[in-house]
Design a protein around this motif. Structure first.
Motif, PDB file in Angstrom:
ATOM      1  N   ARG A   1       0.833  -1.207   0.000  1.00  0.00           N
ATOM      2  CA  ARG A   1       0.000   0.000   0.000  1.00  0.00           C
ATOM      3  C   ARG A   1       0.869   1.260   0.000  1.00  0.00           C
ATOM      4  O   ARG A   1       0.582   2.233  -0.699  1.00  0.00           O
ATOM      5  N   GLU A   2       1.928   1.230   0.797  1.00  0.00           N
ATOM      6  CA  GLU A   2       2.807   2.388   0.872  1.00  0.00           C
ATOM      7  C   GLU A   2       3.515   2.629  -0.456  1.00  0.00           C
ATOM      8  O   GLU A   2       3.723   3.776  -0.865  1.00  0.00           O
ATOM      9  N   GLN A   3       3.895   1.544  -1.130  1.00  0.00           N
ATOM     10  CA  GLN A   3       4.545   1.684  -2.429  1.00  0.00           C
ATOM     11  C   GLN A   3       3.617   2.374  -3.423  1.00  0.00           C
ATOM     12  O   GLN A   3       4.023   3.312  -4.129  1.00  0.00           O
ATOM     13  N   ILE A   4       2.374   1.912  -3.484  1.00  0.00           N
ATOM     14  CA  ILE A   4       1.417   2.533  -4.400  1.00  0.00           C
ATOM     15  C   ILE A   4       1.189   3.993  -4.013  1.00  0.00           C
ATOM     16  O   ILE A   4       1.050   4.865  -4.873  1.00  0.00           O
ATOM     17  N   GLY A   5       1.154   4.252  -2.696  1.00  0.00           N
ATOM     18  CA  GLY A   5       0.972   5.627  -2.241  1.00  0.00           C
ATOM     19  C   GLY A   5       2.085   6.552  -2.718  1.00  0.00           C
ATOM     20  O   GLY A   5       1.833   7.702  -3.087  1.00  0.00           O
ATOM     21  N   THR A   6       3.320   6.045  -2.738  1.00  0.00           N
ATOM     22  CA  THR A   6       4.433   6.878  -3.208  1.00  0.00           C
ATOM     23  C   THR A   6       4.333   7.153  -4.702  1.00  0.00           C
ATOM     24  O   THR A   6       4.856   8.170  -5.183  1.00  0.00           O
ATOM     25  N   TRP A   7       3.664   6.275  -5.438  1.00  0.00           N
ATOM     26  CA  TRP A   7       3.455   6.541  -6.861  1.00  0.00           C
ATOM     27  C   TRP A   7       2.374   7.601  -7.068  1.00  0.00           C
ATOM     28  O   TRP A   7       2.509   8.467  -7.920  1.00  0.00           O
ATOM     29  N   LEU A   8       1.296   7.509  -6.269  1.00  0.00           N
ATOM     30  CA  LEU A   8       0.148   8.379  -6.496  1.00  0.00           C
ATOM     31  C   LEU A   8       0.340   9.785  -5.927  1.00  0.00           C
ATOM     32  O   LEU A   8      -0.114  10.766  -6.523  1.00  0.00           O
ATOM     33  N   THR A   9       0.981   9.875  -4.767  1.00  0.00           N
ATOM     34  CA  THR A   9       1.054  11.164  -4.070  1.00  0.00           C
ATOM     35  C   THR A   9       1.595  12.302  -4.921  1.00  0.00           C
ATOM     36  O   THR A   9       1.031  13.403  -4.904  1.00  0.00           O
ATOM     37  N   PRO A  10       2.660  12.110  -5.699  1.00  0.00           N
ATOM     38  CA  PRO A  10       3.173  13.250  -6.483  1.00  0.00           C
ATOM     39  C   PRO A  10       2.269  13.663  -7.647  1.00  0.00           C
ATOM     40  O   PRO A  10       2.447  14.742  -8.213  1.00  0.00           O
ATOM     41  N   LEU A  11       1.318  12.809  -8.019  1.00  0.00           N
ATOM     42  CA  LEU A  11       0.474  13.086  -9.180  1.00  0.00           C
ATOM     43  C   LEU A  11      -0.715  13.954  -8.801  1.00  0.00           C
ATOM     44  O   LEU A  11      -1.363  13.710  -7.775  1.00  0.00           O
ATOM     45  N   PRO A  12      -1.048  14.960  -9.586  1.00  0.00           N
ATOM     46  CA  PRO A  12      -2.280  15.721  -9.333  1.00  0.00           C
ATOM     47  C   PRO A  12      -3.503  14.828  -9.516  1.00  0.00           C
ATOM     48  O   PRO A  12      -3.433  13.766 -10.146  1.00  0.00           O
ATOM     49  N   GLU A  13      -4.639  15.257  -8.984  1.00  0.00           N
ATOM     50  CA  GLU A  13      -5.863  14.458  -9.009  1.00  0.00           C
ATOM     51  C   GLU A  13      -6.234  14.031 -10.429  1.00  0.00           C
ATOM     52  O   GLU A  13      -6.604  12.876 -10.669  1.00  0.00           O
ATOM     53  N   ALA A  14      -6.114  14.943 -11.392  1.00  0.00           N
ATOM     54  CA  ALA A  14      -6.490  14.610 -12.769  1.00  0.00           C
ATOM     55  C   ALA A  14      -5.620  13.489 -13.315  1.00  0.00           C
ATOM     56  O   ALA A  14      -6.104  12.591 -14.020  1.00  0.00           O
ATOM     57  N   HIS A  15      -4.334  13.498 -12.978  1.00  0.00           N
ATOM     58  CA  HIS A  15      -3.444  12.446 -13.460  1.00  0.00           C
ATOM     59  C   HIS A  15      -3.713  11.120 -12.749  1.00  0.00           C
ATOM     60  O   HIS A  15      -3.580  10.049 -13.357  1.00  0.00           O
ATOM     61  N   GLN A  16      -4.080  11.175 -11.468  1.00  0.00           N
ATOM     62  CA  GLN A  16      -4.443   9.951 -10.764  1.00  0.00           C
ATOM     63  C   GLN A  16      -5.666   9.307 -11.412  1.00  0.00           C
ATOM     64  O   GLN A  16      -5.710   8.090 -11.614  1.00  0.00           O
ATOM     65  N   GLN A  17      -6.670  10.125 -11.742  1.00  0.00           N
ATOM     66  CA  GLN A  17      -7.865   9.595 -12.394  1.00  0.00           C
ATOM     67  C   GLN A  17      -7.528   9.007 -13.753  1.00  0.00           C
ATOM     68  O   GLN A  17      -8.027   7.936 -14.134  1.00  0.00           O
ATOM     69  N   GLN A  18      -6.645   9.679 -14.485  1.00  0.00           N
ATOM     70  CA  GLN A  18      -6.229   9.183 -15.787  1.00  0.00           C
ATOM     71  C   GLN A  18      -5.528   7.835 -15.661  1.00  0.00           C
ATOM     72  O   GLN A  18      -5.758   6.916 -16.453  1.00  0.00           O
ATOM     73  N   LEU A  19      -4.666   7.714 -14.648  1.00  0.00           N
ATOM     74  CA  LEU A  19      -3.958   6.460 -14.414  1.00  0.00           C
ATOM     75  C   LEU A  19      -4.922   5.336 -14.083  1.00  0.00           C
ATOM     76  O   LEU A  19      -4.837   4.227 -14.624  1.00  0.00           O
TER      77      LEU A  19
END
Length: 317
Positions: free
Chosen positions: A111-129
């Protein structure tokens, strides 16, 4: 893009992603376990009683290789085996307390690994991913559409979909059941709540498309107390199942409900609940076929009619 270039693009993505998740390392996330062993621990942690046959089928592993993996984990005291009470030829597998203790930090590190991937991304990029990953899983999964089979595509929601969901619910329910505009207002509130509270790890929306046109939808959200709106731990709620008249008979409604259950299991829910009305016979048939049972019913006057509301649920243990 030529076929050869498409193949190379996919191979390049495979090389990127296997490196990104650490699949090339001897062990996963600094644990003592390989990727295959870690996946076995996950399966056993999320299925209280399973068998080697079921694991081999789910993970598409060679039986001999799987047997060696299970033996190593059993030798470490992480797996317990008991004779199946219904089939003496089968042995049920489950995690021991030591196995659960070993899985917990591994799960947390993931979970922490995935969190480190998502945290730097803005919300729009997270949704796109998330949408891209959902599309990838949908197209390449075990139940992916094939020529001559499902004539539709399921995808996550995107900008503009909530307006379509509200509009089509309002129009179809007015046409087929003579519901007044208060029903459309209810759907609009539910859609707005979904966007405002959206947690992609515990909630999802699937939009069905055919030839570029929306033909269905379904939502799975965190169930909440009707009075306090506090989340109900371990309980998901299925909402706003819709199939366009032109798409009925394709098995779309059943497929949308199946996707909700698949997501709910992956998200760790133990139960799915839903609310419907007795006159929605087609939807009720889908829920019943999927293993839901009605737990309560009560009359009410809504949307200009005397109706009978029903609560259905399915246990995921």
């Amino acid at each position: 893009m030529p076929a050869a270039d498409r193949l190379e693009a996919i191979r390049a993505f495979n090389r990127f992603y296997t490196r990104r998740i650490g699949a090339l390392n001897d062990t996963l996330l600094g644990s003592p376990y390989s990727l295959a062993e870690s996946r076995l621990l996950w399966e056993l942690a999320h299925h209280e009683h399973t068998t080697a046959t079921e694991l081999a089928r789910t993970l598409e592993l060679d039986a001999g290789y799987l047997s060696r993996l299970l033996r190593r984990l059993k030798d470490q005291g992480l797996i317990d085996s008991t004779r199946s009470p219904t089939d003496a030829r089968q042995t049920q597998l489950s995690l021991t307390p030591a196995g659960r203790a070993a899985f917990a930090p591994l799960d947390q590190r993931s979970r922490e690994q995935i969190g480190t991937w998502l945290t730097p991304l803005p919300e729009a990029h997270q949704q796109q991913l998330l949408q891209a990953m959902g599309t990838l899983q949908q197209l390449l999964g075990n139940e992916a559409p094939r020529q001559g089979h499902e004539p539709f595509l399921l995808r996550p929601h995107r900008a503009g979909d909530m307006g379509w969901v509200v509009s089509r619910h309002g129009a179809l329910y007015a046409q087929e059941y003579r519901f007044d505009m208060r029903f459309e207002a209810l759907v609009a509130r539910l859609a707005a709540d979904f966007i405002d509270r959206f947690d992609p790890t515990h909630e999802t929306c699937w939009i069905a498309e055919r030839d570029g046109q929306n033909i269905g939808s379904v939502f799975l959200v965190q169930a909440r107390d009707e009075t306090t709106h506090a989340p109900l731990p371990g309980v998901a709620q299925l909402r706003m199942l819709l199939v366009e008249p032109t798409a009925r008979g394709l098995g779309l409604g059943q497929r949308l409900v199946q996707e909700c259950e698949r997501f709910a299991r992956m998200a760790g829910y133990s139960r799915i609940v839903l609310w419907t009305n007795s006159l929605l016979s087609a939807a009720r048939g889908i829920y019943q076929k999927a293993g839901y049972t009605m737990t309560a019913s009560e009359p009410h006057h809504s949307f200009g009619h005397d109706l009978v509301g029903e609560t259905w649920q399915k246990e995921l243990t």
